[in-house]
Design a protein around this motif. Structure first.
Motif, short mmCIF file in Angstrom:
data_model
loop_
_atom_site.label_atom_id
_atom_site.label_comp_id
_atom_site.label_asym_id
_atom_site.label_seq_id
_atom_site.Cartn_x
_atom_site.Cartn_y
_atom_site.Cartn_z
N ALA A 141 11.74 7.19 21.70
CA ALA A 141 12.97 7.67 21.07
C ALA A 141 13.04 9.19 21.10
CB ALA A 141 13.06 7.17 19.63
N ARG A 142 14.18 9.69 21.54
CA ARG A 142 14.42 11.13 21.57
C ARG A 142 15.62 11.44 20.68
NH1 ARG A 142 13.71 9.62 27.05
NH2 ARG A 142 15.96 9.55 27.33
N ILE A 143 15.92 12.72 20.51
CA ILE A 143 17.12 13.09 19.77
C ILE A 143 18.33 12.50 20.51
CG2 ILE A 143 18.52 14.99 18.90
CD1 ILE A 143 15.75 14.71 17.60
N GLY A 144 19.14 11.75 19.80
CA GLY A 144 20.30 11.09 20.39
C GLY A 144 20.07 9.62 20.68
N SER A 145 18.81 9.19 20.74
CA SER A 145 18.51 7.78 21.01
C SER A 145 19.05 6.90 19.88
CB SER A 145 17.01 7.56 21.15
OG SER A 145 16.50 8.24 22.28
#
Length: 410
Positions: A141-145
């Motif tokens: 998971a990344r920022i925006g996921s």
């Protein structure tokens, strides 16, 4: 005032003679008035005050909450978002009901790196702060996921069920478990000692919580309610939150993606009933409409005169196959190795050499000497990186047959 109070009482009825003392008394009285409004102080007689025993923990908790709110506001501003602080929801443990939304902040919350904190802008119109997350659960998971954080698994851990199953008259013996594991031959990679030691480490953690008792190096006393108490322990610590990464792509990338996206799955099944009219819920509504228009423009959907939309048959599978084919062609150029798409029911085998993240999901790269293929990834295969693997492609997933357990699907 706390330090100077006696049995939580402080006497300020006498007015000092010097200006500095008078000023200090005035400030204290004003502060006590504020604490009285908060229910944390009581004036029993003019100038005689009692401080609540909840004063320090309450103010500390309020200070921590203030720090959290500032962190959430900072994360929102960095993402160009504005949300009403009244919509903020702070969770000290796993949420009682699932949260779906996009990640706007992700940071370690302790120096040992054992706990992660997520700030999630939810489709319910709220912004959630969730602490105590296992970092391994959200590595992709990344920022925006887009992720889902749910309540703990009430069924408990498989390791706890295995311990109970191996216990004889309430006694668990690692040596007996090791013999049984070797006899069954179902441990990935054949690491039987490591498999049993993982159960022993779990018991050590539960021993510290007063749930299991170590008799000696090869005997553990397991109570009758072991599974229930272990599950309650995990739930209380918030480390057993069920987390799913629904899409590593943000909404904007999903709208124009050629693969099967989270938006597509919502379009063909979930609808919009759970989407708030404000915040990220409204963003998802707008993104779904834009994605719908993209599918119509590409011939994957048709809009009828009455405004209804009919999607291509097997839309998700078709989009996934299309994306995998294109990703395979791109990888073939880099690898200088032909790509071949796997078909349903086929047994695939080769060396697991890595993964690729697509909008349709995460895929494992399986190579042979003359070609390679892409198949849906599952966590159970991670420990086999660089090794020979084999599995059967079935209905958009793979039943992996690993190590010495040929013929046994995981």
């Amino acid at each position: 005032m706390i330090a100077e109070s006696q049995d939580r009482f402080i006497d300020l009825h006498h007015e000092p003679d010097d200006p500095r003392g008078q000023s200090d008394r005035t400030l204290r009285l004003r502060r006590l008035g504020k604490l009285e409004d908060m229910g944390l102080a009581t004036e029993h007689a003019p100038g005689v005050w009692e401080l609540s025993e909840r004063l320090e923990p309450t103010l500390r908790e309020m200070g921590e909450r203030g720090d959290i709110i500032r962190t959430m506001q900072k994360a929102l501003r960095a993402d160009g978002l504005e949300r009403d602080p009244m919509s903020f929801q702070i969770h000290d443990a796993a949420p009682p009901t699932p949260i779906v939304g996009h990640v706007i902040d992700k940071h370690l919350s302790d120096e040992l790196g054992e706990n992660l904190t997520l700030v999630v802008d939810g489709i319910d119109g709220r912004t959630h702060h969730v602490a105590g997350i296992d970092p391994t659960r959200v590595e992709d998971a990344r920022i925006g996921s887009i992720i889902e954080i749910g309540p703990p698994d009430s069924a408990g851990r498989p390791s706890d069920r295995a311990i109970v199953g191996m216990a004889d008259d309430g006694i668990y013996r690692p040596s007996r478990h090791l013999e049984q594991a070797r006899f069954d031959g179902r441990v990935p990679g054949g690491d039987y000692e490591g498999f049993v030691q993982a159960h022993v480490r779990r018991l050590e953690a539960l021993r510290r919580a007063g749930i299991a008792e170590r008799i000696d190096v090869d005997q553990w006393r397991i109570p009758d309610d072991f599974e229930a108490r272990a599950a309650a322990h995990d739930a209380g610590r918030g480390v057993r939150a069920n987390i799913r990464v629904l899409s590593t792509f943000d909404l904007e990338r999903q709208i124009g993606s050629e693969g099967a996206t989270w938006l597509d799955r919502r379009l063909v099944s979930a609808g919009t009933a759970d989407l708030s009219a404000a915040g990220f819920g409204n963003d998802v509504r707008e993104a779904m409409e834009r994605r719908r228009e993209t599918l119509i423009d590409r011939g994957d959907a048709i809009r009828h005169e009455d405004g209804g939309v009919r999607y291509r048959r097997n839309l998700i599978a078709t989009l996934q196959e299309r994306e995998v084919a294109h990703a395979g062609e791109d990888l073939a150029v880099k690898k200088a190795l032909p790509f071949r798409a796997a078909v349903d029911g086929e047994t695939i085998s080769g060396k697991f050499t890595g993964t690729v993240q697509l909008s349709s999901g995460k895929f494992a790269i399986v190579e042979k000497s003359q070609e390679f293929t892409l198949v849906p990834w599952r966590p159970t295969i991670d420990r086999q990186l660089g090794r020979e693997v084999s599995g059967i492609v079935q209905g958009g997933s793979v039943s992996w047959q690993l190590g010495r357990q040929r013929g046994v699907g995981l």
